[in-house]
Design an enzyme around this catalytic site. Sequence first.
Site, PDB file in Angstrom:
ATOM      1  N   GLY A  34      61.364  33.024  29.966  1.00  0.00           N
ATOM      2  CA  GLY A  34      62.545  33.862  29.811  1.00  0.00           C
ATOM      3  C   GLY A  34      63.820  33.045  29.713  1.00  0.00           C
ATOM      4  O   GLY A  34      63.819  31.824  29.886  1.00  0.00           O
ATOM      5  N   ALA A  92      62.431  38.196  36.030  1.00  0.00           N
ATOM      6  CA  ALA A  92      61.879  39.541  36.190  1.00  0.00           C
ATOM      7  C   ALA A  92      62.722  40.515  35.391  1.00  0.00           C
ATOM      8  O   ALA A  92      63.894  40.258  35.103  1.00  0.00           O
ATOM      9  CB  ALA A  92      61.848  39.948  37.663  1.00  0.00           C
ATOM     10  N   GLY A 104      57.199  41.113  32.195  1.00  0.00           N
ATOM     11  CA  GLY A 104      56.423  41.248  30.976  1.00  0.00           C
ATOM     12  C   GLY A 104      57.236  41.594  29.748  1.00  0.00           C
ATOM     13  O   GLY A 104      56.677  41.901  28.701  1.00  0.00           O
ATOM     14  N   GLU A 112      51.879  34.575  33.840  1.00  0.00           N
ATOM     15  CA  GLU A 112      52.879  34.483  34.912  1.00  0.00           C
ATOM     16  C   GLU A 112      52.273  34.929  36.246  1.00  0.00           C
ATOM     17  O   GLU A 112      52.500  34.302  37.279  1.00  0.00           O
ATOM     18  CB  GLU A 112      54.095  35.346  34.577  1.00  0.00           C
ATOM     19  CG  GLU A 112      54.935  34.780  33.441  1.00  0.00           C
ATOM     20  CD  GLU A 112      56.004  35.742  32.956  1.00  0.00           C
ATOM     21  OE1 GLU A 112      56.956  35.285  32.327  1.00  0.00           O
ATOM     22  OE2 GLU A 112      55.883  36.966  33.207  1.00  0.00           O
TER      23      GLU A 112
END
Length: 236
Positions: A34, A92, A104, A112
């Site tokens: 991310g 998250a 996700g 993860e």
Amino acid sequence: MTAAADPVKLMKQEVGKAAAALVKSGSIVGLGTGSTTAYTIQFLGDRLKSGELKDIIGIPTSFQSEVLAKEYGVPLATLDAIDHIDIAIDGADEVDPQKNLIKGGGAAHTREKVVDYLAEQFIVVVDSGKLVDRLGSSFAVPVEVIPMAITPVTNAIKKLGGKPELRMGVKKAGPVITDQGNFVLDVRFDSIEDPVNLEKTLNNIPGVLENGIFVNCVDLVLIGEVKDGQPLVRQL
């Protein structure tokens, strides 16, 4: 727009840097996926180059984190080559007051979850917009499904009260394909009263590989905020 003129980017950098600062020499580190954890990987590379940090090994959770680690000089290994993970740092999409998560958004939640749950310390890095009173408030639950089971899994999820939607590619025709070669269903629930049981129930549907509800696994949440144009980091 430069980083100096973009407080949101600066805030993500500060959160990523704060997480990277918690990694000690000699550690095996789970490298999350991310935009915020990308800065963590960058700062880990900076610490290695300066000599402040030595002898760490990264365990990537996705192709993205693997590519970034190589770019910034973080040595990598696989789960076959190590017997533990000291610390994992990951982002998250939602965090509730009990530190349960939905992850996700980048379709990497299966890898993860394997890495993050193995870690002796799991640190989550988010911006304050990811904090919710109850999971599912703003983000659907990603469910990774093997392709041949997509129809029966969709029907089973509907019986649970979920509203599944096949995640489609943005710059490609057809559905998103995970690093494992599977599809992702994004499932909306009117209310997630019991994330612990829902996580188990979804994973017990034949054809489901893994879902994006992470429960009872987070040790520390680092939260980035922008106040008066300045980036701040606080802990949960």
